[in-house]
Design a protein around this motif. Structure first.
Motif, PDB file in Angstrom:
ATOM      1  N   PHE A 228       0.847  -1.192   0.000  1.00  0.00           N
ATOM      2  CA  PHE A 228       0.000   0.000   0.000  1.00  0.00           C
ATOM      3  C   PHE A 228       0.880   1.238   0.000  1.00  0.00           C
ATOM      4  CE2 PHE A 228       0.520  -1.317   4.450  1.00  0.00           C
ATOM      5  CZ  PHE A 228       0.979  -0.150   5.049  1.00  0.00           C
ATOM      6  N   LEU A 229       0.280   2.382  -0.239  1.00  0.00           N
ATOM      7  CA  LEU A 229       1.019   3.644  -0.293  1.00  0.00           C
ATOM      8  C   LEU A 229       0.966   4.347   1.056  1.00  0.00           C
ATOM      9  CD1 LEU A 229      -0.313   4.991  -3.724  1.00  0.00           C
ATOM     10  CD2 LEU A 229       1.813   3.738  -3.306  1.00  0.00           C
ATOM     11  N   GLU A 230       2.082   4.897   1.474  1.00  0.00           N
ATOM     12  CA  GLU A 230       2.090   5.693   2.692  1.00  0.00           C
ATOM     13  C   GLU A 230       1.452   7.043   2.386  1.00  0.00           C
ATOM     14  OE1 GLU A 230       5.197   7.329   6.118  1.00  0.00           O
ATOM     15  OE2 GLU A 230       5.968   6.637   4.188  1.00  0.00           O
ATOM     16  N   PRO A 231       0.493   7.484   3.197  1.00  0.00           N
ATOM     17  CA  PRO A 231      -0.132   8.781   2.928  1.00  0.00           C
ATOM     18  C   PRO A 231       0.859   9.939   3.084  1.00  0.00           C
ATOM     19  CG  PRO A 231      -0.927   7.834   4.996  1.00  0.00           C
ATOM     20  CD  PRO A 231      -0.078   6.801   4.350  1.00  0.00           C
ATOM     21  N   GLU A 232       0.563  11.022   2.402  1.00  0.00           N
ATOM     22  CA  GLU A 232       1.390  12.222   2.522  1.00  0.00           C
ATOM     23  C   GLU A 232       1.266  12.788   3.935  1.00  0.00           C
ATOM     24  OE1 GLU A 232       3.380  13.403   0.197  1.00  0.00           O
ATOM     25  OE2 GLU A 232       2.785  11.971  -1.356  1.00  0.00           O
ATOM     26  N   GLU A 233       2.211  13.661   4.288  1.00  0.00           N
ATOM     27  CA  GLU A 233       2.180  14.282   5.607  1.00  0.00           C
ATOM     28  C   GLU A 233       0.856  15.016   5.810  1.00  0.00           C
ATOM     29  OE1 GLU A 233       5.032  17.157   8.395  1.00  0.00           O
ATOM     30  OE2 GLU A 233       5.504  16.825   6.285  1.00  0.00           O
ATOM     31  N   ASN A 234       0.252  14.839   6.969  1.00  0.00           N
ATOM     32  CA  ASN A 234      -1.027  15.459   7.342  1.00  0.00           C
ATOM     33  C   ASN A 234      -2.216  14.911   6.534  1.00  0.00           C
ATOM     34  OD1 ASN A 234       0.301  17.192   9.204  1.00  0.00           O
ATOM     35  ND2 ASN A 234       0.798  18.608   7.537  1.00  0.00           N
TER      36      ASN A 234
END
Length: 410
Positions: A378-384
């Protein structure tokens, strides 16, 4: 007769390369085979690596003093492990540390669970030790119990007994309670067993309830850990071993000798980054909590889908693995000519593009229809940004559904 040792390539590294090759050929692959963290290391840790790229000199063979001091304080606060900096070893990966510990003995009985991580048995073989596999079952949650541990120790052939215990576990994602560890420790004491407690996933315990064995059996426990899993820095190769306080002089001397004649030292830029990683418990706790929240959501989704399909599997307690038991489909698979975990995984990969690793890679008998799934695609979400499994976990959803649809009556 061959003049070479018979050691196969690590199955985890093989599946990673096999997946890359298939993707390069244009095939859609769901990467559930290789257990590489999808999370980036904390920014301040990456900045420390960049700031120290000029450190091209050789470091201390046992690891830099400042790093070992930080590790000692960090794990005392987080895990209650009491390890003097002088009894902490730093190396390019915990894998080579475990192997070095085994090499320090001329002969020993090495006890491993079945299933267990792919490298334990080959390393024992390379060190020319007697490897004793402790067979576990789904009903026992793939755990070593006092009964099967005692049975394994009854098979010992040498003076020294070494148990490699891994929790939260690879390949099963499960762990031990304090009571279970105390029961095992009673037998460890009885036989003076040296335990390599591989707690590389300890900081990824989903409920923050991980208990280090060294707090229960401090006199003969070596705890191994590193940056590869909780810090998302597997390729940096940073492993750490926290030895017991009464470490024998001869043992320590042997370990330093092996290190100096093999890997020499861990890379200094990585050691400086690790020094920063282990310097602030509060920051790391926040970093870990975000990872764990995502891993719990992803694993809960997969567990629910797989259980509905008829696969026997436990919800993981930490890390990013599940151990799948396909025994309910034995008759169905036999009709398809699938009689081993390897043929099961090869057929699934070829027909559905879903990569999982066969149980035979984890010290299980080839005829047992079990396999490891790594839920990291899966993809790590962007900051915040909040994690959304529909957005960031498309491959998780699609791959899980393809796996389930491959089974009858789903």
């Amino acid at each position: 007769m061959s003049s070479f040792r018979s050691i196969e390539e690590s199955q985890t590294l093989w599946i990673n390369q096999r997946t890359k090759d298939l993707m390069a050929s244009g095939k859609e692959i769901h990467k559930f085979g290789f257990g590489q963290s999808p999370f980036m290391p904390p920014k301040h840790v990456m900045d420390a690596l960049s700031a120290n790229v000029h450190r091209k000199d050789y470091g201390h063979v046992q690891g830099e003093q400042a790093l070992r001091e930080n590790v000692s304080i960090f794990h005392q606060e987080l895990n209650g492990i009491e390890a003097d900096p002088e009894n902490i070893f730093v190396a390019p990966g915990s894998k080579i540390l475990i192997y070095s510990i085994l090499l320090a003995f001329e002969e020993a009985d090495v006890l491993i669970a079945a299933p267990s991580w792919v490298s334990y048995a080959p390393q024992a073989k390379l060190a020319r030790h007697n490897c004793i596999k402790i067979k576990t079952t789904f009903e026992e949650k793939w755990r070593v119990t006092p009964i099967n541990l005692q049975a394994a120790l009854n098979q010992k052939k040498t003076k020294h007994s070494i148990m490699i215990l891994n929790f939260p576990g690879n390949p099963d994602g499960l762990s031990y309670t304090q009571g279970e560890l105390e029961e095992l420790a009673t037998i460890f004491r009885k036989y003076n067993v040296l335990v390599i407690s591989d707690e590389i996933y300890g900081l990824l315990d989903f409920e923050n309830t991980h208990i280090s064995l060294s707090t229960i059996y401090p006199e003969r426990t070596i705890t191994t850990t590193g940056l590869s899993k909780w810090c998302g820095a597997g390729g940096w190769r940073m492993g750490i071993a926290l030895m017991y306080d009464n470490l024998e002089t001869e043992f320590k001397k042997a370990l330093i000798g092996i290190a100096s004649e093999s890997y020499s030292c861990a890379a200094l830029p990585v050691q400086k980054a690790a020094e920063i990683a282990y310097s602030n418990v509060a920051i790391i706790k926040e970093y870990l909590s975000k990872q764990i929240e995502i891993l719990v959501e992803v694993s809960s989704y997969i567990h629910s889908e797989l259980s509905t399909s008829g696969i026997k599997v436990y919800r993981p307690k930490g890390g990013f693995y599940m151990f799948l038991d396909f025994s309910e489909f034995k008759v169905h698979f036999k009709s398809l000519g699938i009689n081993s975990s390897k043929s099961l995984c090869e057929t699934l990969l070829n027909e559905k593009g879903v990569a999982i690793l066969p149980g035979s890679a984890f010290a299980m008998e080839s005829s047992e229809l079990v396999a490891r799934l790594a839920f990291v695609d899966f993809l790590e979400p962007e900051e915040n940004e909040e994690f959304d499994i529909e957005k960031h976990g498309q491959s998780i959803i699609s791959g899980t559904q393809k796996l389930c649809s491959w089974l009858p009556n789903y």
